[in-house]
Scaffold this active site. Structure first.
Site, PDB file in Angstrom:
ATOM      1  CE  LYS A 148       4.939  17.028 -15.189  1.00 41.14           C
ATOM      2  NZ  LYS A 148       5.342  15.710 -15.697  1.00 41.14           N
TER       3      LYS A 148
ATOM      4  CG  HIS B  32       1.392  15.437 -24.890  1.00 35.42           C
ATOM      5  ND1 HIS B  32       2.128  16.585 -25.041  1.00 35.42           N
ATOM      6  CD2 HIS B  32       2.232  14.518 -24.340  1.00 35.42           C
ATOM      7  CE1 HIS B  32       3.354  16.379 -24.585  1.00 35.42           C
ATOM      8  NE2 HIS B  32       3.445  15.130 -24.155  1.00 35.42           N
TER       9      HIS B  32
ATOM     10  CD  GLU C 281      -4.454  15.523 -16.300  1.00 40.86           C
ATOM     11  OE1 GLU C 281      -3.289  15.171 -16.069  1.00 40.86           O
ATOM     12  OE2 GLU C 281      -5.077  15.238 -17.322  1.00 40.86           O
TER      13      GLU C 281
ATOM     14  CG  HIS D  29      -0.610  10.670 -26.444  1.00 47.36           C
ATOM     15  ND1 HIS D  29      -1.208  11.289 -25.370  1.00 47.36           N
ATOM     16  CD2 HIS D  29       0.644  10.377 -26.046  1.00 47.36           C
ATOM     17  CE1 HIS D  29      -0.342  11.372 -24.373  1.00 47.36           C
ATOM     18  NE2 HIS D  29       0.788  10.827 -24.762  1.00 47.36           N
TER      19      HIS D  29
ATOM     20  CE  LYS E  51      -1.004  13.002 -15.032  1.00 48.87           C
ATOM     21  NZ  LYS E  51      -1.354  13.413 -16.414  1.00 48.87           N
TER      22      LYS E  51
ATOM     23  CG  HIS F  15       6.324  10.893 -25.865  1.00 48.94           C
ATOM     24  ND1 HIS F  15       4.961  10.773 -25.997  1.00 48.94           N
ATOM     25  CD2 HIS F  15       6.526  11.949 -25.026  1.00 48.94           C
ATOM     26  CE1 HIS F  15       4.371  11.701 -25.271  1.00 48.94           C
ATOM     27  NE2 HIS F  15       5.291  12.426 -24.669  1.00 48.94           N
TER      28      HIS F  15
ATOM     29  NE  ARG G  91      -3.909  -2.150   2.050  1.00 53.60           N
ATOM     30  CZ  ARG G  91      -3.668  -3.242   2.745  1.00 53.60           C
ATOM     31  NH1 ARG G  91      -2.633  -3.300   3.565  1.00 53.60           N
ATOM     32  NH2 ARG G  91      -4.459  -4.289   2.636  1.00 53.60           N
TER      33      ARG G  91
ATOM     34  CD  GLU H 226       7.335  15.846 -23.593  1.00 60.91           C
ATOM     35  OE1 GLU H 226       6.491  16.749 -23.464  1.00 60.91           O
ATOM     36  OE2 GLU H 226       7.026  14.639 -23.749  1.00 60.91           O
TER      37      GLU H 226
ATOM     38  CG  ASN I 164      -2.565  16.531 -21.315  1.00 63.96           C
ATOM     39  OD1 ASN I 164      -1.596  15.830 -21.053  1.00 63.96           O
ATOM     40  ND2 ASN I 164      -3.688  16.486 -20.627  1.00 63.96           N
TER      41      ASN I 164
ATOM     42  NE  ARG J 216      -0.162  16.467 -13.475  1.00 69.25           N
ATOM     43  CZ  ARG J 216       0.479  15.730 -12.612  1.00 69.25           C
ATOM     44  NH1 ARG J 216       0.115  15.716 -11.346  1.00 69.25           N
ATOM     45  NH2 ARG J 216       1.483  14.975 -12.985  1.00 69.25           N
TER      46      ARG J 216
HETATM   47  N1  LIG Z   1       4.951  10.192 -15.503  1.00 71.64           N
HETATM   48  C1  LIG Z   1       4.981  11.197 -16.341  1.00 71.64           C
HETATM   49  O1  LIG Z   1       4.575  12.308 -16.009  1.00 71.64           O
HETATM   50  C2  LIG Z   1       5.527  10.989 -17.719  1.00 71.64           C
HETATM   51  C3  LIG Z   1       5.776  12.105 -18.533  1.00 71.64           C
HETATM   52  C4  LIG Z   1       6.352  11.884 -19.779  1.00 71.64           C
HETATM   53  C5  LIG Z   1       6.645  10.588 -20.207  1.00 71.64           C
HETATM   54  N2  LIG Z   1       6.366   9.534 -19.378  1.00 71.64           N
HETATM   55  C6  LIG Z   1       6.661   8.155 -19.783  1.00 71.64           C
HETATM   56  O2  LIG Z   1       8.065   8.054 -20.003  1.00 71.64           O
HETATM   57  C7  LIG Z   1       8.312   7.028 -20.952  1.00 71.64           C
HETATM   58  C8  LIG Z   1       9.304   7.532 -21.960  1.00 71.64           C
HETATM   59  O3  LIG Z   1      10.456   7.927 -21.272  1.00 71.64           O
HETATM   60  P1  LIG Z   1      11.916   7.900 -21.933  1.00 71.64           P
HETATM   61  O4  LIG Z   1      11.862   8.586 -23.237  1.00 71.64           O
HETATM   62  O5  LIG Z   1      12.833   8.378 -20.882  1.00 71.64           O
HETATM   63  O6  LIG Z   1      12.088   6.350 -22.304  1.00 71.64           O
HETATM   64  P2  LIG Z   1      12.934   5.144 -21.683  1.00 71.64           P
HETATM   65  O7  LIG Z   1      12.891   5.131 -20.212  1.00 71.64           O
HETATM   66  O8  LIG Z   1      12.471   3.923 -22.390  1.00 71.64           O
HETATM   67  O9  LIG Z   1      14.419   5.465 -22.166  1.00 71.64           O
HETATM   68  C9  LIG Z   1      14.747   5.433 -23.555  1.00 71.64           C
HETATM   69  C10 LIG Z   1      15.951   4.527 -23.813  1.00 71.64           C
HETATM   70  O10 LIG Z   1      17.139   5.172 -23.377  1.00 71.64           O
HETATM   71  C11 LIG Z   1      17.894   4.315 -22.520  1.00 71.64           C
HETATM   72  N3  LIG Z   1      18.587   5.191 -21.590  1.00 71.64           N
HETATM   73  C12 LIG Z   1      18.073   5.842 -20.532  1.00 71.64           C
HETATM   74  N4  LIG Z   1      18.986   6.652 -20.004  1.00 71.64           N
HETATM   75  C13 LIG Z   1      20.118   6.510 -20.721  1.00 71.64           C
HETATM   76  C14 LIG Z   1      21.414   7.115 -20.671  1.00 71.64           C
HETATM   77  N5  LIG Z   1      21.700   8.068 -19.778  1.00 71.64           N
HETATM   78  N6  LIG Z   1      22.339   6.710 -21.558  1.00 71.64           N
HETATM   79  C15 LIG Z   1      22.039   5.777 -22.506  1.00 71.64           C
HETATM   80  N7  LIG Z   1      20.832   5.187 -22.615  1.00 71.64           N
HETATM   81  C16 LIG Z   1      19.882   5.564 -21.745  1.00 71.64           C
HETATM   82  C17 LIG Z   1      16.869   3.411 -21.902  1.00 71.64           C
HETATM   83  O11 LIG Z   1      17.464   2.204 -21.458  1.00 71.64           O
HETATM   84  C18 LIG Z   1      15.904   3.190 -23.067  1.00 71.64           C
HETATM   85  O12 LIG Z   1      16.402   2.173 -23.902  1.00 71.64           O
HETATM   86  C19 LIG Z   1       6.974   6.658 -21.570  1.00 71.64           C
HETATM   87  O13 LIG Z   1       6.557   5.421 -21.049  1.00 71.64           O
HETATM   88  C20 LIG Z   1       6.039   7.779 -21.103  1.00 71.64           C
HETATM   89  O14 LIG Z   1       4.713   7.332 -20.947  1.00 71.64           O
HETATM   90  C21 LIG Z   1       5.822   9.717 -18.162  1.00 71.64           C
HETATM   91 ZN   LIG Z   2       5.115  14.077 -23.362  1.00 72.22          ZN
END
Ligand SMILES: NC(=O)c1ccc[n+]([C@@H]2O[C@H](COP(=O)([O-])OP(=O)(O)OC[C@H]3O[C@@H](n4cnc5c(N)ncnc54)[C@H](O)[C@@H]3O)[C@@H](O)[C@H]2O)c1
Ligand SMILES: [Zn+2]
Length: 382
Positions: free
Chosen positions: A247, A269, A257, A273, A163, A285, A141, A205, A266, A262
């Site tokens: 942010k 997005h 949200e 998306h 999130k 993305h 929990r 972003e 988007n 918040r």
């Molecule tokens: N919670 C939120 O508010 C929020 C906001 C935006 C995106 N997201 C989520 O984030 C995800 C995308 O995040 P991302 O783009 O960081 O993707 P990711 O975590 O998959 O990283 C992208 C790739 O880069 C590699 N990597 C990470 N750091 C590295 C480094 N320093 N050097 C070399 N390789 C590295 C990872 O292993 C992966 O293969 C999505 O699932 C999205 O939904 C969440």
């Molecule tokens: Zn985004």
């Protein structure tokens, strides 16, 4: 042995020298530290946080691309600060952001008798922090949680806001919870190993945050194109801090949200998306967000809200940042329309679309028709 009082003074002194800030969601505080090289001091920082003073064990969760690069330094730092650390690694990539991986993590924690006094630390990009955060929100929990982001996407966006989520076959982020980390520790040096394409995707972003909140920050991007593309570490500290403050300001006004605040995050997005899912996740993305931002600006102009000069300025900036401004090939427009209507932002059949009246002046509209956004989408086909 150093007394707790002296350790605390040393901690406070260190904190005054570090870049960062603290913000609150309801009454819960999150400390954000942004500093080159801070990875090697994360254990000490965690130890100094009042809310983490009684933590015994640490479960460090990472993916199999990031762990070989950075986990040794993080483990060493926590061990030197007196924590017992367990490293748990899962395969890198969005395909791992599932209930199955979460179950593997729950099971591993249970097998190791990890209890509620423990701390989960996410080391990696948004996939790691969303997944590890979901586990932290729900295991027994809820246990406390620290994020060490390593991608620019996560540095400027995913790490902050609470999130957490996993994907279902039916769609992205459909199961999740809000769970605020106690500490976010950003080391821009991690960006030196990140692909240039991922740097550019993260910059989309940052442009989004500037468009939502700050004309001056948009100009700053225009003035620093080369350093941004090089991911100059000093400049990245500034970039990350500006983004996370924008942010944090929005999130603390509307943590769950429930209001409109918040939802402003988007911008770009809804279209982004739809493009992301229709291209089968072949684009990053952030690349889809770049297209979505331009589509949202064009739509804002078509609806008589935004000057054409600003649309052109945004397009030029995105192009200079080597982000896509046209779709490489036409995706099925009907599927895009269907995908938009399936968007999580559709409530009671109405889609909330974020438009711009000016840089720093976003507005939420529920009057955008499917034809309007299809037209905006079509304008992106090169
Ligand atoms: N919670 C939120 O508010 C929020 C906001 C935006 C995106 N997201 C989520 O984030 C995800 C995308 O995040 P991302 O783009 O960081 O993707 P990711 O975590 O998959 O990283 C992208 C790739 O880069 C590699 N990597 C990470 N750091 C590295 C480094 N320093 N050097 C070399 N390789 C590295 C990872 O292993 C992966 O293969 C999505 O699932 C999205 O939904 C969440
Ligand atoms: Zn985004």
């Amino acid at each position: 042995m150093i007394s707790p009082a002296r350790a605390n003074i040393a901690y406070l002194y260190t904190m005054t020298l570090m870049k960062g800030f603290e913000f609150k969601v309801n009454s819960q505080a999150t400390r954000v530290v942004i500093e080159r090289g801070v990875l090697a001091g994360v254990g000490q920082l965690a130890k100094g946080e009042a809310g983490l003073a009684d933590v015994g064990r640490v479960a460090l969760i990472s993916d199999d691309r990031v762990a070989p690069l950075y986990s040794a330094a993080v483990v060493k730092s926590f061990e030197q600060a007196g924590f017992e650390v367990e490293l748990i690694v899962f395969p890198a990539g969005e395909a791992s952001k599932t209930l199955a991986t979460a179950e593997m993590l729950f099971q591993t924690l249970a097998d190791k008798h990890f209890d509620r006094s423990g701390l989960i630390v996410a080391l990696g990009g948004g996939v790691v922090s969303d997944l590890a955060g979901f586990v932290a929100a729900t295991y027994k929990r809820g246990v406390r949680f620290v994020i060490i982001p390593t991608t620019l996407e996560s540095d400027v966006d995913a790490c902050l806001g609470g999130k957490t989520a996993v994907n279902l076959p039916a769609g992205k982020n459909l199961v999740g919870a809000f769970h605020q980390p106690a500490l976010i520790c950003v080391d821009p040096n991690c960006l030196t190993t990140l692909d240039a394409r991922d740097i550019r995707a993260g910059l989309a972003e940052s442009v989004k945050h500037a468009l939502i909140a700050s004309p001056e920050f948009l100009t700053w991007h225009e003035q620093h194109i080369d350093e941004l593309l090089r991911a100059d570490p000093g400049l990245m500290e500034t970039l990350i801090e500006r983004n996370l403050k924008i942010k944090a300001d929005i999130v603390s006004r509307d943590p769950f949200e429930r209001g409109d605040d918040r939802m402003l995050l988007n911008l770009g997005h809804t279209l982004g998306h739809a493009i992301e899912s229709q291209c089968g996740y072949a684009m990053r993305h952030g690349e889809c967000v770049s297209l979505g931002l331009l589509g949202a600006c064009r739509l804002s102009h078509t609806l008589g809200l935004l000057d054409i000069q600003i649309v052109e300025r945004v397009e030029t900036l995105l192009r200079h940042l080597q982000l896509p401004t046209t779709l490489p090939e036409a995706l099925d427009a009907d599927k895009i329309a269907a995908s938009i209507l399936n968007d999580k932002k559709v409530v009671a059949g109405k889609l909330s679309f974020v438009l711009l009246r000016d840089v720093g002046d976003p507005v939420i509209s529920q009057d955008v028709t499917p034809d309007d956004y299809l037209q905006a989408y079509r304008s992106l086909i090169g």
